[in-house]
Scaffold this motif. Structure first.
Motif, PDB file in Angstrom:
ATOM      1  N   THR A   4      37.795  35.574  39.016  1.00  0.00           N
ATOM      2  CA  THR A   4      37.636  34.500  40.003  1.00  0.00           C
ATOM      3  C   THR A   4      36.477  34.829  40.943  1.00  0.00           C
ATOM      4  O   THR A   4      36.346  35.963  41.398  1.00  0.00           O
ATOM      5  CB  THR A   4      38.933  34.313  40.805  1.00  0.00           C
ATOM      6  OG1 THR A   4      39.948  33.786  39.937  1.00  0.00           O
ATOM      7  CG2 THR A   4      38.731  33.348  41.966  1.00  0.00           C
ATOM      8  N   THR A  44      40.193  25.124  38.484  1.00  0.00           N
ATOM      9  CA  THR A  44      39.339  24.372  39.403  1.00  0.00           C
ATOM     10  C   THR A  44      38.242  25.167  40.096  1.00  0.00           C
ATOM     11  O   THR A  44      38.207  26.400  40.079  1.00  0.00           O
ATOM     12  CB  THR A  44      40.245  23.737  40.483  1.00  0.00           C
ATOM     13  OG1 THR A  44      39.501  22.833  41.275  1.00  0.00           O
ATOM     14  CG2 THR A  44      40.799  24.793  41.402  1.00  0.00           C
ATOM     15  N   LYS A  45      37.375  24.392  40.730  1.00  0.00           N
ATOM     16  CA  LYS A  45      36.328  24.905  41.608  1.00  0.00           C
ATOM     17  C   LYS A  45      36.402  24.049  42.871  1.00  0.00           C
ATOM     18  O   LYS A  45      36.262  22.820  42.800  1.00  0.00           O
ATOM     19  CB  LYS A  45      34.962  24.776  40.941  1.00  0.00           C
ATOM     20  CG  LYS A  45      33.781  25.275  41.766  1.00  0.00           C
ATOM     21  CD  LYS A  45      32.494  25.154  40.944  1.00  0.00           C
ATOM     22  CE  LYS A  45      31.291  25.697  41.697  1.00  0.00           C
ATOM     23  NZ  LYS A  45      30.044  25.588  40.889  1.00  0.00           N
ATOM     24  N   THR A  55      35.921  29.595  42.671  1.00  0.00           N
ATOM     25  CA  THR A  55      35.827  29.193  41.270  1.00  0.00           C
ATOM     26  C   THR A  55      36.828  30.035  40.505  1.00  0.00           C
ATOM     27  O   THR A  55      36.610  31.230  40.279  1.00  0.00           O
ATOM     28  CB  THR A  55      34.408  29.417  40.711  1.00  0.00           C
ATOM     29  OG1 THR A  55      33.455  28.746  41.544  1.00  0.00           O
ATOM     30  CG2 THR A  55      34.299  28.884  39.292  1.00  0.00           C
TER      31      THR A  55
END
Length: 334
Positions: free
Chosen positions: A134, A191-192, A165
């Motif tokens: 991440t 997700t971002k 991210t």
């Protein structure tokens, strides 16, 4: 100094007092700098209390501090800006601030910030990769803790703003990823997204995937945000319903976007990225501007204001700047 006089001091005022101390010790302070320092002290009783407090603490540090004298420590952090200098400045600010026992409470925002694992200073940004892949991108003046265990991946945003991210978890079973603020938790669904916390409100903007906003006091009132949407919430629920992203994530591209923004709001946003005092005269506060401004060139931004608005930049020192109406220069003030 009695504890009652210092226990309620604003941490940002303490930080500013430490900035002044370092500047005065740096050897670069001239008569204008000293006049601005005295003006800062006189501007607010809390400023004077903060200054007297750091003087008191500094006297106590005149002995030895972890094998380094207080004079040597201050001389060290007064050197030109660098990552190590910023770290030293934060450390000294912590020593000054926690000189009063009341500041030692782990419940204060200051202590949470100082004890955070990953931090950035004013004007600094940082990219950080976690063990699972991440990616975290911390914006200016941000503090983050990371709490991974066998059941959950958790990033706590103590203050500031960051871009997350998420990476696919290699653990089996896969652990959910959550961001946490004082407002509640944000469940990432591949997700971002960006999250910013101000006061008691957290603002979230989703660039890819989706997230769920979970208010701290009402976890049953979950709100989903999909890619291209933004929203805000506090511990009681949603403050701003889902809407299209505007300029929330512009900082990740190194710019600040203003769209018909009041000048005082623009200056309030800009000062997050600029050390020292930056303010706007009330007479110019309601002026509006639009544009894209590069965050890596603060002087260019300030200069551009004078080209598009009837204002001028009044600079006392590089630590003290004020935007005022255009007109004759007030020599008495400068």
């Amino acid at each position: 100094m009695p504890e009652s006089n210092t226990a309620t001091l604003n941490p940002q005022v303490i930080d500013k007092a430490v900035e002044w101390l370092v500047h005065l010790w740096s050897g670069s302070a001239d008569s204008d700098s000293r006049a601005a320092w005295q003006k800062w002290r006189a501007a607010d009783p809390e400023h004077e209390r903060a200054w007297l407090h750091i003087e008191d603490v500094n006297q106590q540090l005149r002995g030895r501090m972890n094998g380094v004298s207080a004079d040597t420590a201050i001389a060290s952090i007064a050197q030109p800006a660098s990552r190590s200098r910023r770290k030293a400045l934060k450390t000294f600010s912590a020593v000054v601030t926690v000189g009063t026992a009341a500041w030692l409470s782990s419940e204060t925002m200051l202590w949470k910030t100082l004890s955070s694992e990953i931090r950035t200073a004013t004007g600094e940004q940082l990219n950080f990769k976690l063990t699972d892949g991440t990616q975290l991108e911390l914006n200016t003046d941000t503090a983050v803790n990371v709490r991974y265990d066998s059941a959950l991946r958790l990033v706590q945003l103590v203050r500031g703003e960051l871009l997350i991210t998420t990476a696919k978890d290699s653990a089996s079973p896969a652990r959910p990823f959550m961001a946490e603020t004082a407002a509640g938790r944000i469940l990432a669904l591949g997700t971002k997204f960006t999250v910013r916390h101000d006061g008691d409100i957290s603002q979230v903007a989703v660039l890819e995937g989706a997230v769920e906003l979970i208010p701290a006091n009402k976890p049953g009132q979950v709100v989903r945000l999909d890619a291209g949407q933004a929203g805000s919430f506090n511990a009681e629920g949603v403050v701003t319903p889902p809407h299209a992203i505007s300029a929330q994530a512009a900082w990740t591209e190194g710019v600040l976007i203003a769209s018909d923004m009041r000048l005082d709001d623009f200056i309030a946003e800009l000062k997050r990225y600029r050390p020292g005092h930056l303010s706007c005269d009330p007479a110019s506060a309601s002026l509006r501007l639009s544009g894209v401004f590069p965050l890596n060139d603060m002087q260019k931004i300030l200069t551009s204001l004078t080209e598009v608005l009837p204002v001028r930049v009044q600079t006392f020192t590089r630590y003290w700047t004020r935007i005022v109406p255009a007109g004759p220069v007030d020599t008495a003030a400068s």
